[in-house]
Scaffold this active site. Structure first.
Site, mmCIF file in Angstrom:
data_model
loop_
_atom_site.group_PDB
_atom_site.id
_atom_site.type_symbol
_atom_site.label_atom_id
_atom_site.label_comp_id
_atom_site.label_asym_id
_atom_site.label_seq_id
_atom_site.Cartn_x
_atom_site.Cartn_y
_atom_site.Cartn_z
ATOM 1 N N GLU A 106 0.862 -1.182 0.000
ATOM 2 C CA GLU A 106 0.000 0.000 0.000
ATOM 3 C C GLU A 106 0.895 1.227 0.000
ATOM 4 O OE1 GLU A 106 -2.817 0.424 3.246
ATOM 5 O OE2 GLU A 106 -3.783 2.087 2.208
ATOM 6 N N CYS A 165 -6.591 0.846 2.976
ATOM 7 C CA CYS A 165 -7.582 1.934 2.991
ATOM 8 C C CYS A 165 -7.482 2.823 1.758
ATOM 9 C CB CYS A 165 -7.407 2.779 4.239
ATOM 10 S SG CYS A 165 -7.866 1.907 5.729
ATOM 11 N N ASN A 213 -12.202 -3.348 0.809
ATOM 12 C CA ASN A 213 -11.110 -3.581 1.757
ATOM 13 C C ASN A 213 -11.663 -3.940 3.135
ATOM 14 O OD1 ASN A 213 -8.465 -3.583 2.914
ATOM 15 N ND2 ASN A 213 -8.801 -1.493 3.610
ATOM 16 N N GLU A 214 -11.824 -2.918 3.987
ATOM 17 C CA GLU A 214 -12.282 -3.209 5.357
ATOM 18 C C GLU A 214 -13.726 -2.767 5.557
ATOM 19 O OE1 GLU A 214 -9.468 -1.455 8.056
ATOM 20 O OE2 GLU A 214 -8.168 -3.216 7.976
HETATM 21 O O1 AHR Z 1 -1.974 -1.321 6.856
HETATM 22 C C1 AHR Z 1 -2.447 -0.058 7.222
HETATM 23 C C2 AHR Z 1 -3.953 0.015 7.182
HETATM 24 O O2 AHR Z 1 -4.505 -0.852 8.125
HETATM 25 C C3 AHR Z 1 -4.598 -0.403 5.901
HETATM 26 O O3 AHR Z 1 -4.651 0.616 4.982
HETATM 27 C C4 AHR Z 1 -5.970 -0.785 6.314
HETATM 28 O O4 AHR Z 1 -6.559 -1.740 5.477
HETATM 29 C C5 AHR Z 1 -5.816 -1.235 7.739
HETATM 30 O O5 AHR Z 1 -6.723 -0.646 8.565
#
Ligand code: AHR
Length: 653
Positions: A47, A238, A369-370
């Site tokens: 990321e 994220c 994602n989350e």
């Molecule tokens: O790894 C950092 C963040 O942690 C990522 O962007 C997210 O998916 C998680 O909350």
């Protein structure tokens, strides 16, 4: 960086321990391979957080190379702002902005200087390629002086270019650095009295990973290659979601001509006010084509994650109405075409034009994602249905929310079991005790249905990921090693796992701990990295039974164990963790099968200080140490140091 130790020395130290306890008998069954371990088992999560892409893995050295940040001159210095004009172009199909540098009447020095991402890392003797997109205003040849500046702002490389004519054109110059600089700069000066427009100013090391143009920083990419990852998950995290939907990650804006890719603010720019990073943008120079190519260069499966029509629920939680999901569905279908379609297709053609006529063989695709709640499920369903209708062979990865337990997590798991998902992405950023206590997490998971993708995990010895004292210490790494015995043992449930985040710049991080740390010149691997590497480079293809008194080793008597076999290579790998403050004596009974060598290879990771960690200045505080030990008959006796992780390697007939 594996350090070789004489086994006699290692064991003299081990035997000298005053804390030796009663011997534990362990049975390792060599000839009864169990469930298969997927080649994708151990992968990496990428990321663009902590300057992981721009200013990190992506080797571009110029920050704001197309003057596209909200402040067009962010990252740039001039002698006088009177010599600069920012011009926004309105013509369709062209980049919107360029900078006009004019000689001042006073005859003072006229230049543009870029200080990179917290300085430019330049290595003595290395070559750097400058690319300029520019034109002379009012015609006539204009001479430019180009310099690389060292830490003291003195010239360490110099060259000249001429820009001729009013039409936009490209010029290229290779400069060799005469000295090393951690906080170097690029300076471009007007020699004459004219005016020059600049659209794009790019400086790359000539040497990149696999010599790719628009490529990756060598030391960082090599550290990824040394992990031999089974997959690369990208682009996050994220960052996929965005604070609001217009700032979500849109892969179509990250392919094609690098110069035309729309720059946007990075969500980690403002996410944590204590780590406010106003100069953090996404150039998307490392875009989806480059991610696919990187995965291929690493020999890993690509695993892209797409936005599912929801912005981050911790931020705006903006939602796309269900009857307006078409662009999100198209993003998924078109991405599969971009990766796998032939050059007669629209998106396959673009991939071919970008230099990769062969397909990338995409097999996995993540949706969201989350995200959590029914709003996620509804949107997941819309995209999943269309993808599986057209591409039933694609394995879909769904989210399970930001936490690995609780109502949201339970609800999603229950619902996903009734859907067409193939893998469920679980995330856990927890304390070391959680990791030790959860080595059995997957032993009781339901078999035969959805697989688990442990897509983001890391042991945090501090509650806050923004705590500057949250280090990649040995305690965190040891607890991950213990937990990972459970992932390996349950490879029929867990088919992919990745530590997160991957990279962090020491001067520009937002989140810690992280697997690999770097500055502008150097990088350092953490104990957590070595734990990952000991698993990923000794994966095996099937799990082997390893028990003590008939039970799996998952914390009783502070011991954890898992084992695997690589049938073709005739190798057996046994991973052992001793989480006790006392040394442990273990007697391993090698049952069934025959050894080709009576010597077992040992790789040990250990530190007596649980808070110890590696730094750029002291890189080898905790590094694996290798040695060998004799197998007597079918018995292997080992003394496990307090708080240690050991990999045993055996060769069978
Ligand atoms: O790894 C950092 C963040 O942690 C990522 O962007 C997210 O998916 C998680 O909350």
């Amino acid at each position: 960086m594996f350090r070789k130790l004489k086994s006699s020395l290692l064991f003299a130290g081990l035997l000298a321990s005053t804390f030796l306890q009663a011997q534990t008998n362990i049975d390792l069954q060599l000839n009864k391979p169990g469930v298969a371990i997927q080649p994708t088992m151990w992968g990496i999560f990428f990321e663009d957080i902590n300057f992981a892409a721009d200013g990190g893995l992506y080797a571009e050295l110029v920050k704001n190379r197309s003057f596209s940040f909200d402040d067009p001159m962010m990252g740039w210095k001039t002698f006088s702002k009177d010599s600069i004009r920012i011009i926004n172009e309105v013509a369709a199909g062209t980049q919107k902005r360029f900078v006009r540098l004019s000689a001042l009447k006073s005859g003072t020095e006229n230049f543009l200087q870029n200080d990179g991402f917290r300085g430019m890392g330049l290595h003595e003797g290395e070559e750097y390629r400058l690319i300029l997109h520019m034109r002379a205003v009012n015609g006539g040849a204009q001479k430019l002086k180009v310099e690389l500046l060292g830490d003291d702002k003195m010239t360490i490389a110099e060259g000249e270019l001429t820009v001729d004519g009013e039409d936009w054109g490209y010029a290229e110059l290779v400069l060799k650095a005469g000295a090393t600089a951690d906080k170097g700069s690029l300076k471009i000066s007007l020699e004459g009295n004219g005016t020059v427009d600049f659209k794009y100013i790019s400086l790359f090391p000539v040497k990149t990973f696999k010599d790719r143009p628009n490529g990756m920083r060598l030391d960082l990419a090599e550290k990824l290659a040394d992990l031999k990852p089974g997959f690369v998950r990208f682009p996050g995290g994220c960052i996929v979601e965005g604070h609001q939907l217009d700032l979500r990650y849109q892969w179509k804006k990250t392919v094609g001509d690098v110069e035309e890719r729309e720059v946007i603010i990075n969500r980690w720019n403002t996410e944590f006010m204590h780590r406010y990073t106003p100069d953090y943008y996404q150039s998307f120079g490392l875009g989806f084509f480059e991610y696919f190519q990187l995965a291929e260069d690493l020999g890993a499966e690509p695993l892209p994650i797409l936005n599912c029509g929801m912005a981050c629920q911790y931020n705006t939680g903006e939602l796309v109405p269900l009857d307006e999901m078409e662009p999100y569905v198209s993003d998924a279908l078109d991405l599969i075409e971009f990766a796998n379609g032939d050059s007669a297709t629209k998106w396959g053609k673009l991939r071919a034009e970008m230099g990769h006529p062969e397909p990338f063989n995409l097999k996995y695709l993540g949706i969201g994602n989350e995200q959590w709640g029914d709003q996620y499920l509804e949107r997941y369903d819309v995209i999943a249905e269309k993808v599986h209708e057209k591409y039933p062979e694609i394995q879909l990865v769904s989210g399970s929310g930001p936490s690995s337990d609780g109502d949201r997590f339970e609800h999603l798991w229950k619902e996903l079991k009734t859907r067409s998902a193939n893998l469920v992405d679980e995330h856990y950023y927890k304390d070391p005790n959680w990791f030790f206590n959860n080595a059995k997490r997957y032993d009781n998971y339901e078999r035969g249905g959805l697989k688990v993708f442990a897509g983001e995990y890391a042991s945090h010895t501090r509650v806050e990921s923004k705590d500057p004292t949250s280090n990649n210490n040995w305690l965190a790494a040891l607890s991950e090693a213990a937990f990972m015995t459970g992932l390996e043992r349950n490879a029929d449930v867990v088919s992919m796992a990745s530590y997160a985040p991957l990279f962090a710049h020491v001067d520009a991080w937002q989140w810690r701990p992280d697997l690999i740390w770097f500055d502008n010149l150097n990088s350092v691997t953490t104990p957590n990295y070595y734990v990952q590497q000991m698993y990923s480079t000794h994966r095996g293809d099937h799990v082997l039974p390893v028990v003590s008194e008939g039970d799996i080793l998952a914390g009783q008597d502070s011991l954890y164990a898992s084992a695997s076999v690589d049938k073709a290579a005739k190798k057996v790998y046994l991973k052992l963790v001793n989480s006790s403050v006392a040394a442990k004596s273990v007697k391993i009974n090698l049952k069934g099968g025959k050894l080709a060598s009576k010597e077992a290879g040992l790789t040990e990771l250990y530190d007596s200080d649980l808070m110890a960690y590696n730094t750029l200045a002291k890189q080898d505080v905790i590094v694996p140490q290798t040695s060998t030990v004799a197998v007597k008959g079918n018995l292997l006796s080992l003394e496990l140091k307090p708080k240690s992780f050991i990999l045993v390697e055996l060769t069978t007939k």
